[in-house]
Write a protein that holds these residues in place. Sequence first.
Motif, PDB file in Angstrom:
ATOM      1  N   GLU A  97       0.832  -1.195   0.000  1.00 38.78           N
ATOM      2  CA  GLU A  97       0.000   0.000   0.000  1.00 38.78           C
ATOM      3  C   GLU A  97       0.871   1.250   0.000  1.00 38.78           C
ATOM      4  O   GLU A  97       1.944   1.256   0.597  1.00 38.78           O
ATOM      5  CB  GLU A  97      -0.906   0.020   1.237  1.00 38.78           C
ATOM      6  CG  GLU A  97      -1.851  -1.165   1.298  1.00 38.78           C
ATOM      7  CD  GLU A  97      -2.490  -1.354   2.649  1.00 38.78           C
ATOM      8  OE1 GLU A  97      -3.727  -1.452   2.697  1.00 38.78           O
ATOM      9  OE2 GLU A  97      -1.755  -1.420   3.646  1.00 38.78           O
ATOM     10  N   ILE A  98       0.381   2.267  -0.670  1.00 39.56           N
ATOM     11  CA  ILE A  98       1.018   3.581  -0.642  1.00 39.56           C
ATOM     12  C   ILE A  98      -0.031   4.558  -0.142  1.00 39.56           C
ATOM     13  O   ILE A  98      -1.166   4.575  -0.632  1.00 39.56           O
ATOM     14  CB  ILE A  98       1.534   4.009  -2.023  1.00 39.56           C
ATOM     15  CG1 ILE A  98       2.595   3.029  -2.510  1.00 39.56           C
ATOM     16  CG2 ILE A  98       2.097   5.443  -1.964  1.00 39.56           C
ATOM     17  CD1 ILE A  98       3.050   3.273  -3.938  1.00 39.56           C
ATOM     18  N   PHE A  99       0.347   5.337   0.850  1.00 42.11           N
ATOM     19  CA  PHE A  99      -0.549   6.326   1.428  1.00 42.11           C
ATOM     20  C   PHE A  99       0.028   7.715   1.224  1.00 42.11           C
ATOM     21  O   PHE A  99       1.242   7.910   1.342  1.00 42.11           O
ATOM     22  CB  PHE A  99      -0.704   6.109   2.943  1.00 42.11           C
ATOM     23  CG  PHE A  99      -1.332   4.802   3.299  1.00 42.11           C
ATOM     24  CD1 PHE A  99      -2.712   4.670   3.326  1.00 42.11           C
ATOM     25  CD2 PHE A  99      -0.553   3.710   3.621  1.00 42.11           C
ATOM     26  CE1 PHE A  99      -3.301   3.457   3.664  1.00 42.11           C
ATOM     27  CE2 PHE A  99      -1.130   2.494   3.959  1.00 42.11           C
ATOM     28  CZ  PHE A  99      -2.501   2.369   3.981  1.00 42.11           C
ATOM     29  N   ARG A 100      -0.853   8.682   0.927  1.00 43.39           N
ATOM     30  CA  ARG A 100      -0.468  10.087   1.002  1.00 43.39           C
ATOM     31  C   ARG A 100      -1.009  10.580   2.333  1.00 43.39           C
ATOM     32  O   ARG A 100      -2.176  10.346   2.672  1.00 43.39           O
ATOM     33  CB  ARG A 100      -1.043  10.910  -0.146  1.00 43.39           C
ATOM     34  CG  ARG A 100      -0.562  12.377  -0.101  1.00 43.39           C
ATOM     35  CD  ARG A 100      -1.004  13.164  -1.308  1.00 43.39           C
ATOM     36  NE  ARG A 100      -2.447  13.284  -1.398  1.00 43.39           N
ATOM     37  CZ  ARG A 100      -3.189  14.190  -0.734  1.00 43.39           C
ATOM     38  NH1 ARG A 100      -2.614  15.048   0.098  1.00 43.39           N
ATOM     39  NH2 ARG A 100      -4.496  14.222  -0.896  1.00 43.39           N
ATOM     40  N   ILE A 101      -0.143  11.228   3.090  1.00 46.75           N
ATOM     41  CA  ILE A 101      -0.507  11.702   4.419  1.00 46.75           C
ATOM     42  C   ILE A 101      -0.581  13.223   4.401  1.00 46.75           C
ATOM     43  O   ILE A 101       0.305  13.892   3.865  1.00 46.75           O
ATOM     44  CB  ILE A 101       0.524  11.203   5.460  1.00 46.75           C
ATOM     45  CG1 ILE A 101       0.530   9.669   5.459  1.00 46.75           C
ATOM     46  CG2 ILE A 101       0.220  11.754   6.844  1.00 46.75           C
ATOM     47  CD1 ILE A 101       1.647   9.048   6.255  1.00 46.75           C
ATOM     48  N   HIS A 102      -1.664  13.744   4.969  1.00 37.21           N
ATOM     49  CA  HIS A 102      -1.863  15.194   5.030  1.00 37.21           C
ATOM     50  C   HIS A 102      -2.276  15.547   6.460  1.00 37.21           C
ATOM     51  O   HIS A 102      -3.250  15.003   6.987  1.00 37.21           O
ATOM     52  CB  HIS A 102      -2.944  15.616   4.037  1.00 37.21           C
ATOM     53  CG  HIS A 102      -3.224  17.082   4.060  1.00 37.21           C
ATOM     54  ND1 HIS A 102      -2.355  18.015   3.542  1.00 37.21           N
ATOM     55  CD2 HIS A 102      -4.283  17.772   4.552  1.00 37.21           C
ATOM     56  CE1 HIS A 102      -2.866  19.216   3.712  1.00 37.21           C
ATOM     57  NE2 HIS A 102      -4.032  19.093   4.324  1.00 37.21           N
ATOM     58  N   ASN A 103      -1.519  16.451   7.075  1.00 41.38           N
ATOM     59  CA  ASN A 103      -1.805  16.885   8.452  1.00 41.38           C
ATOM     60  C   ASN A 103      -1.977  15.699   9.413  1.00 41.38           C
ATOM     61  O   ASN A 103      -2.889  15.679  10.240  1.00 41.38           O
ATOM     62  CB  ASN A 103      -3.037  17.788   8.508  1.00 41.38           C
ATOM     63  CG  ASN A 103      -2.776  19.143   7.891  1.00 41.38           C
ATOM     64  OD1 ASN A 103      -1.642  19.606   7.837  1.00 41.38           O
ATOM     65  ND2 ASN A 103      -3.822  19.780   7.400  1.00 41.38           N
ATOM     66  N   GLY A 104      -1.114  14.701   9.267  1.00 45.25           N
ATOM     67  CA  GLY A 104      -1.112  13.571  10.188  1.00 45.25           C
ATOM     68  C   GLY A 104      -2.211  12.551   9.991  1.00 45.25           C
ATOM     69  O   GLY A 104      -2.427  11.687  10.840  1.00 45.25           O
TER      70      GLY A 104
END
Length: 132
Positions: A97-104
């Motif tokens: 899996e690849i996740f984009r993380i924004h503001n935690g």
Amino acid sequence: MTTREDAAALVRRMQECFNSRQFDQAADLHTPGFFNHPLGTTGFEAGKDAWRAVTARFPGMRVVAQDILVDGDKAAVRSTVEGIAASGGDAGPMLFEIFRIHNGRFAEMWGASAGFPASASPEDLLTNPEAS
């Protein structure tokens, strides 16, 4: 920028929610506009439904992160899957899996799987729910 420690903690919190079947608590780990690319949906509800479907089929299923690689706001995760027999003596099932993380929080997810028994991969279960 997301640190490896922050990303690893977020991934582990999500996996603990999955492994303990506390699916509602995982919603707080995702942004309201979270986009799940494999499901083609916005929001975490479809993901929660997918978690319920796969754990109904495999009640002993657990995921365990083996590698978490971070680059900027992206985290790539390779996880082993316990509680599902490997097909044909192959290596055990894996999730990538690849996740984009924004503001935690998780903002986007891409994923693939390998080593699942025929017609039992997460992708198959999500596109063919009557198989569960």
